[in-house]
Design an enzyme around this catalytic site. Sequence first.
Site, PDB file in Angstrom:
ATOM      1  N   ARG A  21       1.338  -1.494   7.121  1.00 41.74           N
ATOM      2  CA  ARG A  21       1.420  -0.012   6.849  1.00 41.74           C
ATOM      3  C   ARG A  21       2.084   0.640   7.481  1.00 41.74           C
ATOM      4  NH1 ARG A  21      -2.639   3.041   4.243  1.00 41.74           N
ATOM      5  NH2 ARG A  21      -0.473   4.108   3.176  1.00 41.74           N
TER       6      ARG A  21
ATOM      7  N   HIS B  15     -12.055   5.478   5.118  1.00 39.67           N
ATOM      8  CA  HIS B  15     -11.451   6.867   5.705  1.00 39.67           C
ATOM      9  C   HIS B  15     -12.837   7.920   5.429  1.00 39.67           C
ATOM     10  CE1 HIS B  15      -7.165   4.917   4.629  1.00 39.67           C
ATOM     11  NE2 HIS B  15      -6.930   5.305   6.132  1.00 39.67           N
TER      12      HIS B  15
ATOM     13  N   GLU C  75      -0.263   9.388   1.913  1.00 37.98           N
ATOM     14  CA  GLU C  75      -1.140  10.152   2.629  1.00 37.98           C
ATOM     15  C   GLU C  75      -1.374  10.031   4.030  1.00 37.98           C
ATOM     16  OE1 GLU C  75      -5.660  10.363   2.045  1.00 37.98           O
ATOM     17  OE2 GLU C  75      -5.390  12.304   2.110  1.00 37.98           O
ATOM     18  N   ASP C  76      -1.498   8.566   4.020  1.00 35.22           N
ATOM     19  CA  ASP C  76      -1.709   7.985   5.243  1.00 35.22           C
ATOM     20  C   ASP C  76      -0.055   7.804   6.498  1.00 35.22           C
ATOM     21  OD1 ASP C  76      -4.623   7.377   4.709  1.00 35.22           O
ATOM     22  OD2 ASP C  76      -4.141   5.939   3.595  1.00 35.22           O
TER      23      ASP C  76
ATOM     24  N   ASP D 285       0.823  -1.164  -0.040  1.00 30.17           N
ATOM     25  CA  ASP D 285      -0.033  -0.036  -0.339  1.00 30.17           C
ATOM     26  C   ASP D 285       0.471   1.884   0.094  1.00 30.17           C
ATOM     27  OD1 ASP D 285      -2.511  -0.718   0.916  1.00 30.17           O
ATOM     28  OD2 ASP D 285      -2.090  -1.519   1.689  1.00 30.17           O
TER      29      ASP D 285
ATOM     30  N   CYS E 264      -5.333   9.943  -1.886  1.00 29.61           N
ATOM     31  CA  CYS E 264      -4.702   9.163  -1.153  1.00 29.61           C
ATOM     32  C   CYS E 264      -2.989   8.774  -1.727  1.00 29.61           C
ATOM     33  CB  CYS E 264      -4.615   8.104  -1.337  1.00 29.61           C
ATOM     34  SG  CYS E 264      -6.770   7.977  -0.355  1.00 29.61           S
TER      35      CYS E 264
HETATM   36  N1  GLY Z   1      -5.557   0.179   0.286  1.00 30.76           N
HETATM   37  C1  GLY Z   1      -5.035   1.484   1.331  1.00 30.76           C
HETATM   38  C2  GLY Z   1      -6.040   0.808   2.941  1.00 30.76           C
HETATM   39  O1  GLY Z   1      -6.833   0.169   2.828  1.00 30.76           O
HETATM   40  O2  GLY Z   1      -5.236   2.174   3.206  1.00 30.76           O
END
Ligand code: GLY
Length: 253
Positions: free
Chosen positions: A85, A161, A65-66, A60, A248
């Site tokens: 992640r 989100h 952005e996350d 990912d 994102c």
């Molecule tokens: N595929 C992006 C997420 O689930 O964070």
Amino acid sequence: MIRALLREVSDTYADALSQTPPDPPIDLARARAQHAAYRETLAALGAEVVTLASDARFPDCCFVEDTAVMLDGVALLTRPGAPSRRGEVEAVAAALQHWVELETLDSPGILDGGDCLQLGRTLYVGRSARTDEAGIAGLRAAASRHGLSVVGVPLPAGVLHLKSVCSGLPDGRLLLAHGTLPPDAFAGVTVVPVPHGEAYAANTLCIGETVLVSAGFPAARQAVVDAGFAVRPLGTTEFQKADGALTCLSILV
Ligand code: GLY
């Protein structure tokens, strides 16, 4: 000058997290072509684009952005809600430190940047499967040091989100997918609705006065045009398959 930090699409991107297994599956070559078009569009609109190498350990990782939330020119590094992640943050931090000061989330909680939306001096934050109360408390502590207030927005099941269903327009109005969140969650903000059936395209990205909109969503595009903005449509089908959208793919600094 807007700086945009991006990260290439990983060789393992077909294994990216998704709420629903994509059918047809992710087309890696097409994802890379869509990512290249995104990068070129940002550059054509005047952004200085820096693209980090991908890391096959993190399918990912293009969804940068996350991993960080900008707070008035300082980057707050997050603790992503998906354990797979968390390792993405390190490379992003190493890149951002050349541009801005870094802060870390002072909390055992979880926080994804995709849940954070700044409108004026308010940061709206989705309470989701990826962002919990402790993460919101950590964000609030950091935001308060920068004079920003934080408003939690509970998300319904199935919404990954906050920015899966809304995004800011250049003038501070909110583009919001109709029927997904109550507009009064954003008290005092003028809402521009995206019609039912095109909720995905409520995630747009503003570069100056231009709004990038996912291609193939004519009603959403028209809503942005009617709001008074120039629109650039971009293909995002391969990112939609992994619950990703336009915001994102970059951190704007
Ligand atoms: N595929 C992006 C997420 O689930 O964070």
